[in-house]
Each structure stands twice: as C-alpha cells, then as structure tokens.
Motif scaffolding. Structure first.
Motif, PDB file in Angstrom:
ATOM      1  N   LEU A 178       1.010  -1.024  -0.003  1.00 24.14           N
ATOM      2  CA  LEU A 178       0.240  -0.074   0.083  1.00 24.14           C
ATOM      3  C   LEU A 178       0.948   1.232   0.018  1.00 24.14           C
ATOM      4  CD1 LEU A 178      -2.541  -1.047   2.525  1.00 24.14           C
ATOM      5  CD2 LEU A 178      -2.850  -1.220   0.066  1.00 24.14           C
ATOM      6  N   LEU A 179       0.986   1.834  -1.161  1.00 19.69           N
ATOM      7  CA  LEU A 179       1.907   2.947  -1.421  1.00 19.69           C
ATOM      8  C   LEU A 179       1.206   4.388  -1.091  1.00 19.69           C
ATOM      9  CD1 LEU A 179       3.376   1.773  -4.580  1.00 19.69           C
ATOM     10  CD2 LEU A 179       4.141   1.346  -2.569  1.00 19.69           C
ATOM     11  N   ASP A 180       2.012   4.950  -0.186  1.00 20.42           N
ATOM     12  CA  ASP A 180       1.602   6.228   0.438  1.00 20.42           C
ATOM     13  C   ASP A 180       1.800   7.197  -0.873  1.00 20.42           C
ATOM     14  OD1 ASP A 180       0.421   8.307   2.021  1.00 20.42           O
ATOM     15  OD2 ASP A 180       2.639   8.888   2.665  1.00 20.42           O
ATOM     16  N   THR A 181       0.622   7.871  -1.103  1.00 19.60           N
ATOM     17  CA  THR A 181       0.711   8.998  -2.340  1.00 19.60           C
ATOM     18  C   THR A 181      -0.198   9.904  -2.068  1.00 19.60           C
ATOM     19  OG1 THR A 181       0.947   9.343  -4.633  1.00 19.60           O
ATOM     20  CG2 THR A 181      -0.850   7.645  -3.775  1.00 19.60           C
ATOM     21  N   ALA A 222      -0.343  -2.044  -4.653  1.00 17.79           N
ATOM     22  CA  ALA A 222       0.709  -2.480  -5.792  1.00 17.79           C
ATOM     23  C   ALA A 222       1.030  -4.029  -5.473  1.00 17.79           C
ATOM     24  CB  ALA A 222       1.865  -1.744  -6.035  1.00 17.79           C
ATOM     25  N   ILE A 223       1.312  -4.900  -6.281  1.00 19.42           N
ATOM     26  CA  ILE A 223       1.533  -6.249  -5.929  1.00 19.42           C
ATOM     27  C   ILE A 223       2.929  -6.021  -5.878  1.00 19.42           C
ATOM     28  CG2 ILE A 223       2.133  -8.361  -6.869  1.00 19.42           C
ATOM     29  CD1 ILE A 223      -0.938  -8.093  -8.101  1.00 19.42           C
ATOM     30  N   GLY A 224       3.625  -6.830  -4.655  1.00 20.72           N
ATOM     31  CA  GLY A 224       5.065  -6.608  -4.275  1.00 20.72           C
ATOM     32  C   GLY A 224       5.643  -7.801  -3.565  1.00 20.72           C
ATOM     33  N   GLY A 225       6.838  -7.516  -2.808  1.00 19.32           N
ATOM     34  CA  GLY A 225       7.542  -8.498  -2.334  1.00 19.32           C
ATOM     35  C   GLY A 225       8.547  -8.645  -3.126  1.00 19.32           C
ATOM     36  N   ALA A 226      10.011  -8.557  -2.340  1.00 22.68           N
ATOM     37  CA  ALA A 226      11.099  -8.439  -3.198  1.00 22.68           C
ATOM     38  C   ALA A 226      11.419  -9.609  -3.999  1.00 22.68           C
ATOM     39  CB  ALA A 226      12.373  -8.644  -2.219  1.00 22.68           C
ATOM     40  N   PRO A 227      11.062 -10.853  -3.610  1.00 19.53           N
ATOM     41  CA  PRO A 227      11.164 -12.157  -4.358  1.00 19.53           C
ATOM     42  C   PRO A 227      10.520 -12.174  -5.673  1.00 19.53           C
ATOM     43  CG  PRO A 227      11.196 -12.961  -2.330  1.00 19.53           C
ATOM     44  CD  PRO A 227      10.800 -11.406  -2.280  1.00 19.53           C
ATOM     45  N   LEU A 228       9.151 -11.611  -5.602  1.00 18.35           N
ATOM     46  CA  LEU A 228       8.198 -11.527  -6.423  1.00 18.35           C
ATOM     47  C   LEU A 228       8.574 -10.469  -7.410  1.00 18.35           C
ATOM     48  CD1 LEU A 228       4.426 -11.348  -6.511  1.00 18.35           C
ATOM     49  CD2 LEU A 228       5.551  -9.496  -7.543  1.00 18.35           C
ATOM     50  N   VAL A 232       3.732   1.294   2.633  1.00 21.99           N
ATOM     51  CA  VAL A 232       5.139   1.939   2.144  1.00 21.99           C
ATOM     52  C   VAL A 232       4.946   3.547   2.202  1.00 21.99           C
ATOM     53  CG1 VAL A 232       6.953   1.757   0.378  1.00 21.99           C
ATOM     54  CG2 VAL A 232       5.438  -0.031   0.651  1.00 21.99           C
ATOM     55  N   THR A 233       5.956   4.116   2.821  1.00 22.00           N
ATOM     56  CA  THR A 233       5.983   5.567   3.047  1.00 22.00           C
ATOM     57  C   THR A 233       7.346   5.884   2.297  1.00 22.00           C
ATOM     58  OG1 THR A 233       6.577   5.533   5.175  1.00 22.00           O
ATOM     59  CG2 THR A 233       4.214   5.908   4.759  1.00 22.00           C
ATOM     60  N   PHE A 234       7.542   7.148   2.088  1.00 22.00           N
ATOM     61  CA  PHE A 234       8.526   7.762   1.387  1.00 22.00           C
ATOM     62  C   PHE A 234       9.151   9.024   2.021  1.00 22.00           C
ATOM     63  CE2 PHE A 234       6.120   5.098  -1.952  1.00 22.00           C
ATOM     64  CZ  PHE A 234       7.254   4.371  -2.313  1.00 22.00           C
ATOM     65  N   ALA A 235      10.561   8.897   1.999  1.00 23.01           N
ATOM     66  CA  ALA A 235      11.322  10.113   2.270  1.00 23.01           C
ATOM     67  C   ALA A 235      12.485  10.428   1.060  1.00 23.01           C
ATOM     68  CB  ALA A 235      12.156  10.087   3.482  1.00 23.01           C
ATOM     69  N   GLY A 236      11.857  10.953   0.085  1.00 24.13           N
ATOM     70  CA  GLY A 236      12.257  11.019  -1.040  1.00 24.13           C
ATOM     71  C   GLY A 236      12.168   9.884  -1.868  1.00 24.13           C
ATOM     72  N   PRO A 237      13.074   9.268  -2.822  1.00 23.82           N
ATOM     73  CA  PRO A 237      12.516   8.085  -3.832  1.00 23.82           C
ATOM     74  C   PRO A 237      12.852   6.777  -2.785  1.00 23.82           C
ATOM     75  CG  PRO A 237      14.820   8.750  -4.162  1.00 23.82           C
ATOM     76  CD  PRO A 237      14.371   9.786  -3.426  1.00 23.82           C
ATOM     77  N   GLU A 238      13.471   6.656  -1.666  1.00 28.13           N
ATOM     78  CA  GLU A 238      13.706   5.588  -0.888  1.00 28.13           C
ATOM     79  C   GLU A 238      12.575   5.076   0.039  1.00 28.13           C
ATOM     80  OE1 GLU A 238      15.911   3.683  -0.985  1.00 28.13           O
ATOM     81  OE2 GLU A 238      17.363   4.789  -2.504  1.00 28.13           O
ATOM     82  N   PRO A 239      11.928   3.909  -0.303  1.00 28.37           N
ATOM     83  CA  PRO A 239      10.679   3.521   0.605  1.00 28.37           C
ATOM     84  C   PRO A 239      10.999   2.983   1.804  1.00 28.37           C
ATOM     85  CG  PRO A 239      11.635   1.745  -0.726  1.00 28.37           C
ATOM     86  CD  PRO A 239      12.409   3.051  -1.071  1.00 28.37           C
ATOM     87  N   ASP A 240       9.894   3.159   2.845  1.00 29.40           N
ATOM     88  CA  ASP A 240      10.167   2.557   4.097  1.00 29.40           C
ATOM     89  C   ASP A 240       8.960   1.539   4.296  1.00 29.40           C
ATOM     90  OD1 ASP A 240      11.088   2.556   7.003  1.00 29.40           O
ATOM     91  OD2 ASP A 240       9.071   3.256   7.356  1.00 29.40           O
ATOM     92  N   PHE A 241       9.147   0.332   4.781  1.00 32.59           N
ATOM     93  CA  PHE A 241       8.050  -0.530   4.887  1.00 32.59           C
ATOM     94  C   PHE A 241       7.722  -0.873   6.312  1.00 32.59           C
ATOM     95  CE2 PHE A 241      10.555  -1.245   1.121  1.00 32.59           C
ATOM     96  CZ  PHE A 241       9.639  -1.597  -0.125  1.00 32.59           C
ATOM     97  N   ARG A 242       6.194  -1.050   6.505  1.00 39.54           N
ATOM     98  CA  ARG A 242       5.633  -1.391   7.718  1.00 39.54           C
ATOM     99  C   ARG A 242       4.686  -2.684   7.357  1.00 39.54           C
ATOM    100  NH1 ARG A 242       6.494   1.565  12.565  1.00 39.54           N
ATOM    101  NH2 ARG A 242       7.550   3.655  12.035  1.00 39.54           N
ATOM    102  N   PHE A 243       4.951  -3.781   7.929  1.00 37.99           N
ATOM    103  CA  PHE A 243       4.294  -4.980   7.592  1.00 37.99           C
ATOM    104  C   PHE A 243       2.965  -5.195   8.535  1.00 37.99           C
ATOM    105  CE2 PHE A 243       8.238  -5.099   5.804  1.00 37.99           C
ATOM    106  CZ  PHE A 243       8.173  -6.020   4.675  1.00 37.99           C
ATOM    107  N   TYR A 244       1.720  -5.856   7.864  1.00 40.24           N
ATOM    108  CA  TYR A 244       0.670  -5.925   8.639  1.00 40.24           C
ATOM    109  C   TYR A 244      -0.207  -7.435   8.124  1.00 40.24           C
ATOM    110  CZ  TYR A 244       1.037  -1.069   9.879  1.00 40.24           C
ATOM    111  OH  TYR A 244       1.445   0.425  10.284  1.00 40.24           O
TER     112      TYR A 244
END
Length: 311
Positions: free
Chosen positions: A14-17, A28-34, A88-100
């Motif tokens: 869930l991308l904060d925008t 958005a569908i995600g996960g690093a291995p995906l 997923v929240t952003f400070a510039g282009p780098e994402p920060d992840f919190r999982f639920y």
C-alpha cells in the motif's frame, strides 16, 4: 536456457501517495522475491515462483499478475491466511516498509510443501528476503538450498522493522553467513551491509562474504553504482548511469533479476571482467526502474533498457 526458482514472499504494497490534495494508498503487488521473478521474466528468462499465498481476493490478484507476467506458479501453495500488507511511505525516492498481518501469508511455506523435482531441475535457485525470519520458510529455504543442483543465488534484503528482540540481528547474521557460504552469487545493498556489519566498509563486507565461501558478491550503492568482488581479484566499483529517480522501490530487486537472467542465458562469467559487464547492465536495469513508480510493474524488458541507454 533453463529456469530459475525464486523462493520467497509475495504480498500487497500500500503505497502512500497524494491524489487531488488528499493522502491515499495506492495498491501494488510486491515482495522482493516476486519483483525478482517478474524481472527475470521481463528480461527473457524463465521464472518459477515458490512461496505461500493467502486464500483471499488479494492472493488471487497476485496469482493473476504473476501469470500475466509469464511467471510460473507450479511451486506456489495456498494457505489459510489473509494476504500480508506492506504499508510503504517515502522520504525522497527511498521506501520505508511496515508490515501488517499475523501470521504473515508469505511465512507459511513448509519444507514438505516443496516440489522436489522443480527444485532439482532448476538452473538457478534464489533464496532470501523476509522469509528468512520465519521458522517454516527458513526451514523450507534450507531444504531447497540443499537440494539445488544449479547455481545458488542469495539476497538477505534486510527489513529492520521485522527484527524483534535483542538476538534477532545476531540470528539473522548467522543465517546470512550460512547461505553465503554455499552461494555462487550474493547480492546485498549498502543498507543491508551497514545493518549486518556496522562500521565495515562495503569492500570489506564483500571480501568477508567471499571468505565465507560466496563465489561472487555484489553490493549495490544506489546512485553510486555497486561494489563487485569476484574470483580472487580485489573488489572493484562499477558506476551506475545517471537517471532522474522518482521511486527506488524494486531497484535492488531488478539488479538481482538482471544478474539471474544473464546467468540463465550465459551461465557464470569466466572472469571478473565478465562480471563487470553483467553488473553494469544490471545497474542500467535498476536505473530504468527508478525512473518509474512501483516495483514489479516497473521491471523493464531488454528492449526497454536498450532504448533508454543504448548499447
């Protein structure tokens, strides 16, 4: 050319925008291995995703997305759990992840769920990311690692917010050492290196992982490129192309995807110079990902990379 098995998590980001002056979350569908599996397929490789998926509508969307991306799902299992969400929240282009989501849908793949023939037939096996923090999936990854007959590729992809308790980091460091010792290729980010080995220069981290047994190590440095340690040569820096980055989500995963796709195409390079060319291409792939929003949806084709950078 054979196929790669990518073992790990799939979830929904869930991308904060901002939209029309309001803060909203874009799904958005995600996960690093995906992301890695999709990236391999987009770059012309054959990818099999192995992991646990929930039993809800979101999991159905994940399956449909992977199928549309030409990622095979023969090794994926359905579990009785809602799909994990990553805010997923952003400070510039780098994402920060919190999982639920507890238990996490991605952490329920057990060793007995593995398709042994699928693993033994793979030319490349990828393991890594947050599944290493769950007992069942760590056990499954260990079994897969032991069964693999092809090239073994590892990416710790550390998520600090999932490290709970005073011994969590030390435990993860031991797991990283275990997998690195048997890896043909290890890829990690500067953030991974700083968290796992605080105070150590990235060249030193790369050299250390090679001492443990990893044949080749790549440490990504964001806009500064990457450090490469291959064969018996000293670590070298590979520059990244200049890009107009708007979202770094999936950039590191795209580096991994590009390296795996080239391993499927041509096998391991014969010398360190061959690895330099592979890493340079992977950094171009990542640069293109950074110029587009999203992770998996931003994974480019080889034609996309050539149109953007030439060569």
């Amino acid at each position: 050319m054979g196929y790669a098995v990518v073992l790990g998590e799939a979830l929904v980001d869930l991308l904060d925008t901002e939209r029309d002056g309001e803060r909203v979350y874009r799904q958005a569908i995600g996960g690093a291995p995906l992301n890695v599996a999709v990236g391999v397929a987009r770059l012309g490789g054959a990818a099999q995703f192995v992991g646990s998926l929930g039993d809800d509508v979101l999991a159905g969307r994940i399956r449909a997305f992977l199928t549309a991306a030409d990622v095979e799902l023969a090794g994926a299992v359905t579990v009785a759990a809602p799909t994990t969400l990553a805010v997923v929240t952003f400070a510039g282009p780098e994402p920060d992840f919190r999982f639920y989501g507890e238990p996490p849908s991605y952490g329920l793949l057990a060793p007995e769920d593995l398709d042994l023939a699928l693993l033994e037939g793979a030319d490349v096996l990828y393991c890594g990311s947050v599944v290493l923090l769950r007992p069942d999936t760590l056990a499954a990854a260990r079994r897969a690692w032991g069964l693999a007959t092809g090239l073994r590729v590892f990416d710790p992809n550390v998520r600090p917010r999932l490290l709970h308790g005073p011994g969590a980091l030390a435990g993860l460091r031991e797991v990283v050492a275990e997998f690195a010792a048997g890896a043909h290729l290890v890829k990690l980010s500067t953030a991974d290196a700083e968290l796992l080995y605080p105070g150590e220069p990235v060249e030193g981290v790369a050299a250390y992982l090679r001492e443990l047994g990893a044949a080749t190590v790549v440490v990504t440095l964001g806009a500064a490129g990457a450090v490469l340690a291959a064969a018996d040569s000293d670590p070298v820096r590979v520059p990244a192309p200049r890009v107009d980055a708007i979202d770094a989500t999936g950039a590191g995963d795209s580096v991994m995807a590009a390296l795996i796709a080239d391993l499927l195409l041509d096998g391991e390079p014969a010398d360190p110079e061959g690895w330099v060319g592979r890493v340079a291409f992977a950094l171009r792939v990542a640069g293109l990902v950074c110029e587009s929003p999203g992770g998996a949806t931003a994974m480019p084709t080889r034609d996309d990379v050539q149109r953007r950078f030439g060569g």
